[in-house]
Design a protein around this motif. Structure first.
Motif, PDB file in Angstrom:
ATOM      1  N   TRP A  34      -7.437  -3.275  -1.650  1.00 37.26           N
ATOM      2  CA  TRP A  34      -7.594  -1.832  -1.508  1.00 37.26           C
ATOM      3  C   TRP A  34      -7.710  -1.417  -0.054  1.00 37.26           C
ATOM      4  N   GLU A  62       2.108   1.647  -3.524  1.00 39.42           N
ATOM      5  CA  GLU A  62       1.031   2.068  -4.430  1.00 39.42           C
ATOM      6  C   GLU A  62       0.688   3.545  -4.246  1.00 39.42           C
ATOM      7  N   THR A  78       0.843  -1.200   0.000  1.00 34.53           N
ATOM      8  CA  THR A  78       0.000   0.000   0.000  1.00 34.53           C
ATOM      9  C   THR A  78       0.875   1.246   0.000  1.00 34.53           C
ATOM     10  N   ALA A  91      -9.316   2.056   5.009  1.00 30.27           N
ATOM     11  CA  ALA A  91      -7.936   1.573   4.980  1.00 30.27           C
ATOM     12  C   ALA A  91      -7.410   1.325   6.389  1.00 30.27           C
ATOM     13  N   ALA A 130      -5.094  -0.559   3.637  1.00 29.23           N
ATOM     14  CA  ALA A 130      -3.782  -0.542   4.250  1.00 29.23           C
ATOM     15  C   ALA A 130      -3.581  -1.815   5.053  1.00 29.23           C
ATOM     16  N   GLN A 147      -8.762   5.166  -0.936  1.00 35.50           N
ATOM     17  CA  GLN A 147      -9.513   4.110  -0.272  1.00 35.50           C
ATOM     18  C   GLN A 147     -10.515   4.562   0.764  1.00 35.50           C
ATOM     19  N   ILE A 188      -3.518   7.539   0.423  1.00 34.62           N
ATOM     20  CA  ILE A 188      -4.269   6.318   0.725  1.00 34.62           C
ATOM     21  C   ILE A 188      -5.714   6.670   1.056  1.00 34.62           C
TER      22      ILE A 188
END
Length: 160
Positions: A154, A76, A73, A109, A156, A105, A101
């Motif tokens: 999707w 990404e 994560t 997350a 963390a 998300q 994040i």
């Protein structure tokens, strides 16, 4: 297939079907996901819940830093521009990546901690510093549609 490729496939194949499949999804499908920011106080509260407030946490559980971010994560969300892992980045750098994040998300997350802090309510209140001096606020309801439809990968933290 990488996350970005999966995201593109879902955008092309699933998103156009949402208005017909889910009542009220038409408005949500066309609403752009804007910049989502939370106050420093909110990030600190989340870090206290996730890691006891230790921004350099490396407890051996596979998650790192104050916000306990999973390395894929972190990558990404472009965290590698700061450090190889979240615990090696500064607090500010971790928050910068966490904002990405959050944009991608939503608060899901950080599942359990976000829920315990009241960030996952259907219509969460705007969150800001008590003194009004925060770096911004959370926009209620702004989260990536992929999270709402439980797209694997999707978060963390993977769901248990």
């Amino acid at each position: 297939m990488g996350i970005r490729a999966l995201h593109r496939v879902l955008l092309v194949t699933v998103l156009p079907l949402l208005p017909a499949a889910v009542p009220g999804a038409a408005a949500a499908a066309v609403r752009p996901v804007g910049a989502v920011r939370a106050s420093d106080q909110t990030w600190d509260r989340l870090a206290r819940c996730e890691s006891g407030g230790d921004w350099q946490a490396d407890t051996g559980n596979g998650y790192y830093g104050g916000l306990q971010i999973w390395p894929p994560t972190w990558e990404e969300a472009d965290g590698l521009r700061f450090a190889a892992r979240p615990d090696l980045a500064t607090r500010r750098e971790q928050i910068t990546v966490a904002e990405e994040i959050l944009r991608q998300q939503g608060w899901e997350a950080w599942g359990g901690c976000a829920a315990s802090l009241g960030l996952l309510r259907p219509d969460p209140p705007t969150i800001g510093d008590d003194d009004g001096g925060g770096s911004g606020s959370v926009v209620p309801g702004e989260q990536d549609w992929a999270v709402a439809f439980d797209v694997p990968g999707w978060s963390a933290r993977p769901r248990s």
